[in-house]
Design a protein around this motif. Structure first.
Motif, short mmCIF file in Angstrom:
data_model
loop_
_atom_site.label_atom_id
_atom_site.label_comp_id
_atom_site.label_asym_id
_atom_site.label_seq_id
_atom_site.Cartn_x
_atom_site.Cartn_y
_atom_site.Cartn_z
N LEU A 1 3.62 5.64 -5.69
CA LEU A 1 3.61 5.68 -7.16
C LEU A 1 2.49 6.58 -7.67
O LEU A 1 2.68 7.38 -8.59
CB LEU A 1 3.42 4.27 -7.73
N TYR A 2 1.32 6.44 -7.08
CA TYR A 2 0.15 7.23 -7.44
C TYR A 2 0.44 8.71 -7.24
O TYR A 2 0.21 9.54 -8.12
CB TYR A 2 -1.03 6.77 -6.59
N ARG A 3 0.99 9.05 -6.08
CA ARG A 3 1.31 10.45 -5.78
C ARG A 3 2.41 10.97 -6.70
O ARG A 3 2.33 12.10 -7.19
CB ARG A 3 1.72 10.59 -4.31
N SER A 4 3.41 10.16 -6.95
CA SER A 4 4.52 10.62 -7.80
C SER A 4 4.04 10.89 -9.22
O SER A 4 4.55 11.82 -9.87
CB SER A 4 5.67 9.61 -7.79
N ALA A 5 3.08 10.13 -9.70
CA ALA A 5 2.54 10.37 -11.05
C ALA A 5 1.95 11.77 -11.14
O ALA A 5 2.19 12.50 -12.12
CB ALA A 5 1.50 9.32 -11.39
N PHE A 6 1.20 12.18 -10.12
CA PHE A 6 0.62 13.52 -10.13
C PHE A 6 1.71 14.59 -10.10
O PHE A 6 1.62 15.61 -10.79
CB PHE A 6 -0.35 13.72 -8.96
N LEU B 1 -3.66 14.72 -2.25
CA LEU B 1 -2.38 14.14 -2.65
C LEU B 1 -1.23 15.15 -2.58
O LEU B 1 -0.10 14.81 -2.94
CB LEU B 1 -2.47 13.59 -4.09
N SER C 1 0.83 -1.21 0.00
CA SER C 1 0.00 0.00 0.00
C SER C 1 0.87 1.26 0.00
O SER C 1 0.53 2.25 -0.65
CB SER C 1 -0.96 0.01 1.19
N ILE D 1 2.28 1.51 -3.71
CA ILE D 1 1.26 1.95 -4.67
C ILE D 1 0.87 3.40 -4.40
O ILE D 1 0.72 4.20 -5.33
CB ILE D 1 0.04 1.01 -4.63
N GLY D 2 0.72 3.75 -3.12
CA GLY D 2 0.37 5.13 -2.78
C GLY D 2 1.42 6.13 -3.22
O GLY D 2 1.11 7.21 -3.72
N THR E 1 0.38 14.22 1.81
CA THR E 1 1.31 13.10 1.70
C THR E 1 2.14 12.97 2.97
O THR E 1 2.38 11.85 3.46
CB THR E 1 2.22 13.27 0.47
#
Length: 73
Positions: free
Chosen positions: A28-33, A49, A22, A25-26, A54
């Motif tokens: 990765l999700y934040r880094s994409a933004f 985010l 978790s 994935i969390g 964070t």
């Protein structure tokens, strides 16, 4: 697999997978933004985010990790 790591943190393989997964994935999700925002500053990072959110999310994860580690003491 390093069973010592699981024992030191009072975790089973499954609980470790859930926790570490978790976080991964969390992040990765934040880094994409943040990457999209870096290239396209007009694309705002959602409030849940942003850096403050964070930081709080990671602090809760760290608090949980510390609690779990000290649970048997």
């Amino acid at each position: 697999m390093n069973i010592k790591h699981l024992k030191e943190n009072n975790e089973t393989y499954i609980s470790h997978l859930k926790f570490a997964g978790s976080l991964g994935i969390g992040l990765l999700y934040r880094s994409a933004f943040f990457l999209v925002h870096g290239f396209l500053p007009m694309v705002e990072i959602p409030e849940h985010l942003n850096l403050d959110a964070t930081h709080e999310w990671l602090k809760k994860a760290k608090d949980y990790s510390d609690y779990r580690k000290n649970e048997s003491i």
